[in-house]
Every structure is written in C-alpha cells, then in structure tokens.
Motif scaffolding. Sequence first.
Motif, mmCIF file in Angstrom:
data_model
loop_
_atom_site.group_PDB
_atom_site.id
_atom_site.type_symbol
_atom_site.label_atom_id
_atom_site.label_comp_id
_atom_site.label_asym_id
_atom_site.label_seq_id
_atom_site.Cartn_x
_atom_site.Cartn_y
_atom_site.Cartn_z
ATOM 1 N N GLY A 98 -3.307 5.889 -2.228
ATOM 2 C CA GLY A 98 -3.192 4.658 -3.000
ATOM 3 C C GLY A 98 -4.477 3.853 -3.019
ATOM 4 N N ILE A 99 -5.164 3.792 -1.881
ATOM 5 C CA ILE A 99 -6.434 3.053 -1.806
ATOM 6 C C ILE A 99 -7.482 3.710 -2.691
ATOM 7 C CG2 ILE A 99 -8.369 2.499 -0.263
ATOM 8 C CD1 ILE A 99 -6.259 2.047 1.947
ATOM 9 N N TYR A 100 -7.559 5.043 -2.632
ATOM 10 C CA TYR A 100 -8.509 5.744 -3.496
ATOM 11 C C TYR A 100 -8.140 5.559 -4.963
ATOM 12 C CZ TYR A 100 -11.096 9.403 -5.832
ATOM 13 O OH TYR A 100 -11.924 10.075 -6.710
ATOM 14 N N ASP A 101 -6.845 5.619 -5.269
ATOM 15 C CA ASP A 101 -6.382 5.480 -6.655
ATOM 16 C C ASP A 101 -6.790 4.127 -7.231
ATOM 17 O OD1 ASP A 101 -4.960 6.027 -9.043
ATOM 18 O OD2 ASP A 101 -3.259 4.886 -8.300
ATOM 19 N N TYR A 102 -6.617 3.061 -6.478
ATOM 20 C CA TYR A 102 -6.963 1.730 -6.979
ATOM 21 C C TYR A 102 -8.481 1.562 -7.105
ATOM 22 C CZ TYR A 102 -2.458 -0.569 -7.410
ATOM 23 O OH TYR A 102 -1.220 -0.953 -7.859
ATOM 24 N N SER A 103 -9.229 2.176 -6.204
ATOM 25 C CA SER A 103 -10.691 2.144 -6.318
ATOM 26 C C SER A 103 -11.138 2.872 -7.579
ATOM 27 C CB SER A 103 -11.336 2.799 -5.084
ATOM 28 O OG SER A 103 -10.922 2.181 -3.895
ATOM 29 N N ASP A 104 -10.555 4.049 -7.792
ATOM 30 C CA ASP A 104 -10.875 4.851 -8.964
ATOM 31 C C ASP A 104 -10.446 4.143 -10.252
ATOM 32 O OD1 ASP A 104 -11.694 7.539 -10.077
ATOM 33 O OD2 ASP A 104 -9.615 7.524 -10.754
ATOM 34 N N ARG A 105 -9.321 3.435 -10.191
ATOM 35 C CA ARG A 105 -8.806 2.732 -11.364
ATOM 36 C C ARG A 105 -9.755 1.609 -11.793
ATOM 37 N NH1 ARG A 105 -2.626 0.792 -11.223
ATOM 38 N NH2 ARG A 105 -2.466 2.961 -10.515
ATOM 39 N N ILE A 106 -10.325 0.898 -10.836
ATOM 40 C CA ILE A 106 -11.278 -0.163 -11.160
ATOM 41 C C ILE A 106 -12.498 0.414 -11.874
ATOM 42 C CG2 ILE A 106 -12.921 -1.805 -10.141
ATOM 43 C CD1 ILE A 106 -10.798 -2.385 -7.987
ATOM 44 N N ILE A 107 -13.020 1.521 -11.346
ATOM 45 C CA ILE A 107 -14.188 2.163 -11.955
ATOM 46 C C ILE A 107 -13.878 2.605 -13.381
ATOM 47 C CG2 ILE A 107 -15.692 4.201 -11.868
ATOM 48 C CD1 ILE A 107 -16.435 2.195 -9.744
ATOM 49 N N ARG A 108 -12.754 3.252 -13.587
ATOM 50 C CA ARG A 108 -12.434 3.827 -14.898
ATOM 51 C C ARG A 108 -12.020 2.775 -15.914
ATOM 52 N NH1 ARG A 108 -12.761 9.312 -14.491
ATOM 53 N NH2 ARG A 108 -12.808 10.052 -12.340
ATOM 54 N N ASP A 143 11.543 -2.486 -6.033
ATOM 55 C CA ASP A 143 11.445 -2.438 -7.495
ATOM 56 C C ASP A 143 10.377 -1.463 -7.988
ATOM 57 O OD1 ASP A 143 13.428 -4.400 -7.834
ATOM 58 O OD2 ASP A 143 11.975 -6.005 -7.500
ATOM 59 N N LEU A 144 9.945 -0.563 -7.124
ATOM 60 C CA LEU A 144 8.920 0.408 -7.531
ATOM 61 C C LEU A 144 9.398 1.247 -8.718
ATOM 62 C CD1 LEU A 144 6.257 1.948 -7.137
ATOM 63 C CD2 LEU A 144 7.392 3.330 -5.376
ATOM 64 N N GLY A 145 10.645 1.677 -8.711
ATOM 65 C CA GLY A 145 11.188 2.464 -9.817
ATOM 66 C C GLY A 145 11.192 1.674 -11.122
ATOM 67 N N THR A 146 11.508 0.386 -11.045
ATOM 68 C CA THR A 146 11.481 -0.480 -12.232
ATOM 69 C C THR A 146 10.080 -0.568 -12.803
ATOM 70 O OG1 THR A 146 13.306 -1.795 -11.305
ATOM 71 C CG2 THR A 146 12.028 -2.793 -13.092
ATOM 72 N N TYR A 147 9.099 -0.687 -11.926
ATOM 73 C CA TYR A 147 7.691 -0.750 -12.333
ATOM 74 C C TYR A 147 7.301 0.519 -13.092
ATOM 75 C CZ TYR A 147 2.591 -0.644 -11.708
ATOM 76 O OH TYR A 147 1.228 -0.557 -11.909
ATOM 77 N N MET A 148 7.710 1.667 -12.565
ATOM 78 C CA MET A 148 7.410 2.933 -13.235
ATOM 79 C C MET A 148 8.087 3.000 -14.605
ATOM 80 S SD MET A 148 7.781 5.749 -10.178
ATOM 81 C CE MET A 148 6.674 5.788 -8.770
ATOM 82 N N LEU A 149 9.338 2.574 -14.688
ATOM 83 C CA LEU A 149 10.075 2.598 -15.956
ATOM 84 C C LEU A 149 9.397 1.735 -17.017
ATOM 85 C CD1 LEU A 149 13.851 2.466 -14.927
ATOM 86 C CD2 LEU A 149 12.748 4.217 -16.327
ATOM 87 N N THR A 164 0.816 -1.217 0.000
ATOM 88 C CA THR A 164 0.000 0.000 0.000
ATOM 89 C C THR A 164 0.848 1.265 0.000
ATOM 90 O OG1 THR A 164 -0.144 -0.149 2.423
ATOM 91 C CG2 THR A 164 -1.960 -1.086 1.158
ATOM 92 N N HIS A 165 1.986 1.237 0.696
ATOM 93 C CA HIS A 165 2.835 2.439 0.746
ATOM 94 C C HIS A 165 3.466 2.720 -0.621
ATOM 95 C CE1 HIS A 165 5.214 5.581 2.620
ATOM 96 N NE2 HIS A 165 6.322 5.069 2.078
ATOM 97 N N GLY A 166 3.975 1.680 -1.253
ATOM 98 C CA GLY A 166 4.579 1.850 -2.576
ATOM 99 C C GLY A 166 3.562 2.293 -3.608
ATOM 100 N N VAL A 167 2.356 1.705 -3.533
ATOM 101 C CA VAL A 167 1.271 2.100 -4.435
ATOM 102 C C VAL A 167 0.916 3.563 -4.214
ATOM 103 C CG1 VAL A 167 -1.189 1.792 -4.886
ATOM 104 C CG2 VAL A 167 0.308 -0.198 -4.756
ATOM 105 N N GLY A 168 0.943 3.982 -2.945
ATOM 106 C CA GLY A 168 0.644 5.378 -2.623
ATOM 107 C C GLY A 168 1.678 6.335 -3.202
ATOM 108 N N ILE A 169 2.949 5.943 -3.156
ATOM 109 C CA ILE A 169 4.011 6.774 -3.742
ATOM 110 C C ILE A 169 3.813 6.897 -5.246
ATOM 111 C CG2 ILE A 169 6.487 6.911 -4.230
ATOM 112 C CD1 ILE A 169 6.969 5.571 -1.515
ATOM 113 N N TYR A 170 3.512 5.769 -5.886
ATOM 114 C CA TYR A 170 3.269 5.793 -7.334
ATOM 115 C C TYR A 170 2.103 6.722 -7.662
ATOM 116 C CZ TYR A 170 1.763 4.488 -11.978
ATOM 117 O OH TYR A 170 1.373 4.551 -13.293
ATOM 118 N N SER A 171 1.002 6.568 -6.928
ATOM 119 C CA SER A 171 -0.194 7.366 -7.175
ATOM 120 C C SER A 171 0.092 8.854 -6.992
ATOM 121 C CB SER A 171 -1.313 6.928 -6.227
ATOM 122 O OG SER A 171 -2.430 7.789 -6.319
ATOM 123 N N TYR A 172 0.833 9.184 -5.937
ATOM 124 C CA TYR A 172 1.113 10.601 -5.629
ATOM 125 C C TYR A 172 2.019 11.233 -6.695
ATOM 126 C CZ TYR A 172 2.640 14.724 -3.032
ATOM 127 O OH TYR A 172 2.917 16.009 -2.649
#
Length: 476
Positions: free
Chosen positions: A239-249, A163-169, A34-42
Amino acid sequence: MKVIKNFLYNSGYQLLILMVPLLSTPYIARVIGTHGVGIYSYTYSVTQYFVIIASLGLSMFGSREIAYVRNDDSKRSSVLWGVIALQISLAIIVTIIFYLTVGIFAKYHLYFLIQGGQILYVATDISWYFVGLEDFRTVVVRNTLIKFSGLGLIFWLVKSPADLGTYMLILVGTSVLGNLTLWPFLHKTVVAPWHVNWNNPLRFLRPALVLFIPQIAIQVYLVLNKIMLGNMINVTASGIYDYSDRIIRTILAVVTSVGTVLLPHLAAAYSKNQLSLINKYFTKAVEAVAFLACPLAFGLAAIAPQFVLWFLGSNFVSAGPIVRIMTPLIVVLAYSSLFGSTLISINQNWGYNLSVIVGCLVNVIVNLFMIPLLGIEGAALSTIISETSVFVVQLIWLKRKHIPISSLEKIWKYMLMGLIMGVCVFGISALLSNSFTSILLEVAVGALLYILGGLLLKFPIFIDARALIVSRRKSH
C-alpha cells in the motif's frame, strides 16, 4: 493550435481519470488505513492481469486505426464496430475465467468480486475512438460530472475501514458509467452497425495481438512490485509503495498527454508518407516534454517528504523518501511514453514490443534481488532501472528509423533550470513549516524561478510560442 488544444483536453482527461483516487487519497489514507489501502492495492493489482487480457491492446490499436481512416465514414465505422465486437467478446470470456479463478483468493474473496467490475470497464470503453478522431473535448466533458459525483459519494459513504468494499464499488461503478456516457455520441460520426460491412472483426485480432504483447509486459512491471511486496513483506508495504507510485503517475499524466495527443497526428502523417512532418512533430514534442517534466521532477524531489506528510498523513510518513527516490521516473516515463507513441504511429510495433519486454525482464530480475535486500526502496529503484531500459531500447530503435533523436541535445537548458529551481525550493522548504500554505508558496516560487530562468536561457519552446502568437495576431 489544434495540437495545443488537444493537449490541454487530454491532460485534463488523464488527470480526470486519476482525480477521484487522488483527491480522495488523503481522506482514504486516514479512514481506511494502511492495511485497508494495502488490500485494495493487492486485489487491484491481481485483477489488472485479467483486465489487460480483456483489453488485448485494442485501445491503442483502435486509436491508430481510426486515425488512419478518419476521413472515410464507411471504413471508420467498419473499424469501430469491428473493434467493439472483439472488445466485448473478449471481456465476456475473461469475466467468466476471472470469477471461476477468484475463488482461490478466499481471504479477499468479496473484494476480488467487486474488483472484477474493472473488466466491464474495458468492455464499455470507446474513448479510443474519440482519441483517434482527436475529439478529446467529448471525452473530458462527459466524464467530468461522473467522476466528481463519485468523489462526493466517497466522502458521503466511506466512513471507516469496514467501508473498503463500498469504496471499491464507487470507483468501479463511476468508471463504467463514465464510459457509457460516450456511447450516445457515436451516432453523429458513424454508420449504424447493421449498415456496415464488418469484414469479419477477427481480422483485427492478429495486429491487436502485436500490441498486446507489450501491454502484458507493461502490466507486469506496473503491478508486479506491489504483488511481490505484498507476498514478500506484507500488504502494508504494498500500500505504501502503491500510494508513492500513484503520486508520481498522477503528476506524470500531464506530461504523457504529449505522446497521446501526438499519436493520431503522427499516424495521419505516416498514412500520407509525410516524413518531414513526422520529424517536425517529434522535435517539438521532445522540447514540450522537457519543458514540463524537468520542473515537475526536480520540484517534487525538493518537497516530497513534506508533501507526503501533509497529503497522506503521519501513517504514510515512510512514503516520503520513496516518492523522492522515484522522481526521476517523471522524466524517464515521459520520454518513453512519447517514444512509444511515435513507434506505434509509424507502425514500428516490434520496436515498441522489444522495449517493454526488455523492461519487464529487467524489472523481474532486479526485483528478486532488490526487494529482499532493500524492501520498498528496492522496489522503487527496480522500477527506475527497468523504465530506463525501456527508454534506451526505444531510443536506439528510433535512431535506426532516422527519427531526429538529436533533438534531445536541446533539453539541457530545461534540465539545468529544473535543477537550479529544485535546489532553491529545497532550501526554502527547510525554512518553512509543514503546511498547505508553505507547500503552495514553495510551488509558486519554484514556478516563478523556472519561468524567469527559462526567459534568461531563452528556452526554445518560449521562442516557438512567441512566434505562434505573433503569427495568429497577423492572421487576424
């Protein structure tokens, strides 16, 4: 028949754009956390402000302008190269500003450097040209291999939170590469830039700016919730809101394809002053949106907590109720997408602008009250309220321009059957265990109920489909 084919291709394209993040979501949610997902989302949300400045509304503007002149090789080529020149120039300027500015975010400096590659995506994007020509097949086919290659790289290279940076790349790199695969196809339909009278590309700046205003407003209320949650609560909430929003969209992508496919058709009809054809296209599109959006909204509302728990894992269990709260967005956003495409096609840019500016203002104001009071739920409710205000303003503007919005009166059958289906699926989900097989069964039962109910209620879209099939058989 061409409209249906383009709809299927565009639905595929919109789903493809979101395919890698969606298919990788359960894996990333567990590996990155959740923390890594939050960094990505932000970091993604902040970078998007620079991306939207670089794009300057040129994608939507370019599609419309290409649709206006698609039968004239010289004019079409002039528009293409002029828009591309402006697009690349803006991207270069914004990239310089971004990397000079990103230093202030010292905490996530490396991640911002990677996310800046999204601006290169804007510079290389020419999918709008093929949309204007209604050549959706080229876009979809060319990007499919690239996107799934990216998915394979994620599963191969991303193994831990480090590997968060790798995921972004991977996400940024495959997006840019997908754009580049479209460029070789230009030589088939356009004149080389050195043989074209460019007529000063800056002439596109002013009309593109008209569409740029709503793009800024849209971006504000798309990413502002995530940024405000990150600042006012924490990046995990973002991150939690981002993933919820991503499912909807992601689910919504199928429905909004109706508006995207309709835009070049309406623009071509408008350029020929074929008002009756515009009204015909609009009326059929209203029914198509209702047919798709209603079962998706009610169905997801019925299974949201179970689906999220299975899909994202126990760390994201709090996203289940958020997704359920946000399901009305599927219907609201589907129609605001259709209405927005219609307004742009008939050159009612200021009507479109007004709607999204109102939505942006409503979102900011409501967020300031709702997030401190209700947290993530407040952000979800704020999104619904702001998107509804967009829908209402567009509806009023279309009525002023004598577009047949009375066709909305016919969607009650789809709403009723969607509600009945949702209640039945909700009851079934309460009896079954939380597993992929159970969710698959619930979806299958819901789809069957909706189709059978549609036949009993005589959905207008079924009647039209039957007439189309009969006419094609006779023609053969």
